[in-house]
Design a protein around this motif. Structure first.
Motif, PDB file in Angstrom:
ATOM      1  N   LEU A 139      21.724 -36.384 -15.542  1.00 19.88           N
ATOM      2  CA  LEU A 139      22.502 -37.209 -14.521  1.00 19.88           C
ATOM      3  C   LEU A 139      23.323 -37.326 -14.237  1.00 19.88           C
ATOM      4  O   LEU A 139      23.702 -37.580 -12.693  1.00 19.88           O
ATOM      5  N   GLU A 176      24.232 -36.921  -9.887  1.00 22.61           N
ATOM      6  CA  GLU A 176      25.065 -38.068  -9.055  1.00 22.61           C
ATOM      7  C   GLU A 176      26.208 -37.238  -8.919  1.00 22.61           C
ATOM      8  O   GLU A 176      26.607 -37.644  -7.681  1.00 22.61           O
ATOM      9  N   TYR A 222      19.491 -41.885  -1.118  1.00 17.27           N
ATOM     10  CA  TYR A 222      18.701 -42.267  -2.770  1.00 17.27           C
ATOM     11  C   TYR A 222      18.219 -40.855  -3.544  1.00 17.27           C
ATOM     12  O   TYR A 222      17.460 -40.286  -2.410  1.00 17.27           O
ATOM     13  N   TYR A 225      13.605 -43.192 -12.547  1.00 11.50           N
ATOM     14  CA  TYR A 225      14.678 -43.016 -12.291  1.00 11.50           C
ATOM     15  C   TYR A 225      15.283 -42.917 -10.793  1.00 11.50           C
ATOM     16  O   TYR A 225      14.448 -42.790  -9.904  1.00 11.50           O
ATOM     17  N   ILE A 236      18.526 -42.599  -8.557  1.00 13.16           N
ATOM     18  CA  ILE A 236      20.426 -41.645  -8.566  1.00 13.16           C
ATOM     19  C   ILE A 236      20.726 -41.557  -6.883  1.00 13.16           C
ATOM     20  O   ILE A 236      19.893 -41.319  -6.022  1.00 13.16           O
ATOM     21  N   THR A 237      21.899 -42.058  -7.006  1.00  8.56           N
ATOM     22  CA  THR A 237      22.825 -42.660  -5.655  1.00  8.56           C
ATOM     23  C   THR A 237      24.274 -41.289  -6.423  1.00  8.56           C
ATOM     24  O   THR A 237      24.073 -41.630  -7.452  1.00  8.56           O
ATOM     25  N   SER A 269      26.060 -44.226  -8.942  1.00  9.25           N
ATOM     26  CA  SER A 269      25.021 -44.767 -10.133  1.00  9.25           C
ATOM     27  C   SER A 269      24.130 -43.832 -10.297  1.00  9.25           C
ATOM     28  O   SER A 269      23.331 -43.021  -9.515  1.00  9.25           O
ATOM     29  N   ALA A 270      23.930 -43.796 -11.189  1.00  8.80           N
ATOM     30  CA  ALA A 270      22.156 -43.597 -12.374  1.00  8.80           C
ATOM     31  C   ALA A 270      21.166 -43.199 -13.481  1.00  8.80           C
ATOM     32  O   ALA A 270      22.509 -44.665 -13.955  1.00  8.80           O
TER      33      ALA A 270
END
Length: 586
Positions: A98, A102, A119, A127, A129-130, A133-134
């Motif tokens: 993750l 990210e 995104y 899930y 993920i950006t 954040s994840a």
């Protein structure tokens, strides 16, 4: 001078013409003035066109790069690890995957200021993920955002109420929730794109916007969208349905100069500028210029027209004659029936032409004699030394009872000297010259087989009939053996190869001798300057001069570092040899 030409003088004719033609100037200068307006418009069009092309090339390249990064993201193997909840990953490995994804999203976002956010959705395992954040999608708005993106079934750039974004999904693998296995959406910043558009706008009288799907999607100001619909309604299209690139439209009392370009990403790009501010200074000068034209131009136009007839046309005849002389034609003389100053000038030119022809002929004949003498001297220097060595080699082979080798060497030696003694032509076919040079090389190869190798490529068929000066290859082979490989006790190499490029032909003679860069540079300088040098360069200069003389200066020798580490001498030939005109012979 006046007494000689009398009433036929150009000056007298100009005075007569000057008094008769004042009325013509008004029409001519009016056309020039009106043309100034068109030139001003064209200058603006050129500036706007250059700005638009540069801007769109830059913007489209950035968008294409962003989309390629999005597509390449799908090949990340860590996506596969996160697609299944019951995979063999430990918690640590899952967390590491993750964080890695990210970080990669952060790297993609940092590659362009046009990217606002990214995104990554993995519906199977919930899930999202950006770059910042994840984690799992816990909120309803996260799923709602995913559903909004899934309304767009087509990959690529989308522009709608959700913003501007690139969308890419793995539609070949469907999750248990009827979503693609993973979806990536790169959100673009409208504000950043509009900022880049603002760099082309100089003031409030100009603007730009993008038009796509029947609406203005990006503009440079509050008035651009309003003007966009009006301007687009007035623009003309060509037969293919594409807007014409440069147009002039009128909205109310204002005229606009418009440039349109097609962007593969964002649709039609339109840039416009008000015409009035551009033409303001020209319009202010209209009254003053018109008054000045009536006084000055009415006097000068007739002067110009008649001057063209009396001076420019005879001068053109003289220029044409000069061009003929430049091309080597000294036979045609200029004739002038009128008893004017040009008749006297033409007479002097014709005499000068005859004299130059005689001088060039004398110089050329002297140069030809000198070249022949140099060639003859070169042959005399080569033949005795080479003959003695060859005869000793034949004697040694007979003594060792190597009769077949001695017979072959004798035949090669006979062919070699038959070419020198029986062929009296100055120019021969390249196949004959190569055969002569190869006879020499094979004789030398039999003598020095223990310490060097000679590679001789086959002459291509398209080069066999080329006409070349005699003795341009064999002396270079001798130079290579004596100076390039003279110190080689073993593993010496001499190679001959051929090349055709852009209608020209090249013969490469290369060795692996230990020549220094200083020696190579000195050899190149000697060829350029044509100075007499001692040793190998003397023969090269002779060959270089004869090639340039035969091909009119378009051929010669080139010297550079060989791929084998030694010297590479290249013979450059034109597609067809010719007897060049006198003016081009040296």
């Amino acid at each position: 001078m006046k007494e000689r030409f009398g009433i036929h003088s150009i000056f007298v004719k100009q005075l007569i013409c000057f008094a008769l033609g004042n009325a013509i100037i008004v029409l001519v200068m009016t056309a020039i003035f009106l043309n100034a307006f068109q030139l001003a418009r064209e200058e603006v069009y050129d500036r706007m066109n250059a700005q638009s092309e540069y801007y769109l090339e830059t913007l489209d390249a950035q968008l294409e790069n962003i989309y390629n990064l999005e597509i390449n993201f799908f090949y990340d193997r860590r996506l596969v690890f996160l697609m299944e909840e019951r995979s063999s990953l430990s918690d640590y490995e899952r967390r590491d995957a993750l964080l890695s994804l990210e970080e990669r999203l952060q790297a993609i976002q940092g590659c362009s200021n046009l990217i606002q956010n990214i995104y990554l959705f993995i519906p199977n395992t919930n899930y999202m993920i950006t770059p910042s954040s994840a984690g799992r999608m816990q909120k309803e708005e996260d799923w709602a955002l995913l559903d909004d993106y899934m309304q767009d079934n087509v990959s690529g750039l989308h522009i709608n109420e959700n913003g501007m974004y690139f969308l890419e999904a793995d539609r070949h693998s469907i999750s248990t929730q009827n979503y693609p296995s993973h979806i990536v959406s790169i959100i673009l910043s409208r504000e950043e794109i509009q900022k880049t558009m603002q760099t082309m706008i100089k003031d409030e009288t100009s603007g730009a916007f993008f038009y796509r799907d029947a609406s203005v999607i990006l503009d440079t100001g509050t008035s651009a969208e309003y003007l966009g619909s009006n301007i687009l309604s007035l623009l003309k299209k060509d037969e293919t349905g594409i807007y014409e690139e440069t147009q002039r439209v009128k909205i109310g009392s204002e005229s606009y100069l418009v440039i349109t370009k097609e962007s593969p990403s964002l649709g039609t790009f339109v840039q416009y500028s008000k015409e009035a501010p551009i033409m303001y200074k020209i319009n202010r000068m209209k009254t003053f210029i018109l008054a000045a034209w009536l006084i000055i131009l009415a006097i000068t136009v007739i002067f110009i027209l008649y001057t063209q007839r009396l001076i420019h046309t005879p001068m053109q005849h003289l220029l044409v004659a000069f061009n003929r002389v430049k091309k080597g034609n000294f036979q045609e003389h200029i004739e002038e029936k009128n008893n004017s100053e040009f008749a006297y000038l033409y007479e002097g030119f014709n005499e000068m032409e005859d004299r130059i022809q005689d001088l060039i002929q004398e110089v050329y004949e002297q140069k030809e004699l000198k070249q022949r003498a140099e060639l003859k001297q070169l042959q005399e220097q080569i033949n005795p030394h080479f003959l003695y060595n060859s005869l000793f080699s034949i004697r040694s082979k007979i003594y060792r009872e190597e009769y077949e080798s001695a017979e072959e060497l004798t035949e090669l030696l006979g062919r070699y000297f038959r070419y020198l003694t029986r062929n009296a032509q100055d120019y021969v076919e390249l196949s004959q010259e190569v055969d002569h040079a190869y006879c020499y090389a094979r004789i030398q190869a039999s003598r020095f087989a223990a310490r060097m190798e000679i590679r001789l490529a086959e002459l291509p068929e398209e080069m066999q009939k080329l006409k070349v000066p005699r003795l341009i290859i064999q002396p270079l082979l001798e130079n290579a053996l004596e100076y390039g490989l003279g110190d080689k006790e073993e593993n010496g190499l001499l190679a001959v190869s051929y090349e055709e490029k852009d209608g020209r032909f090249y013969i490469h003679l290369e060795d692996n001798g230990s020549v220094t860069e200083e020696v190579l540079e000195k050899m190149r300088e000697s060829l350029q300057k044509g100075a007499n040098e001692k040793g190998e360069v003397t023969g090269m200069i002779n060959i270089h001069r004869r090639l340039q003389l035969y091909y009119g200066g378009m051929a010669g020798l080139e010297i550079k570092r060989s791929v084998f580490g030694g010297t590479c001498v290249t013979i450059c030939l034109e597609g067809e040899g010719k007897d060049v005109p006198f003016a081009d012979r040296g």
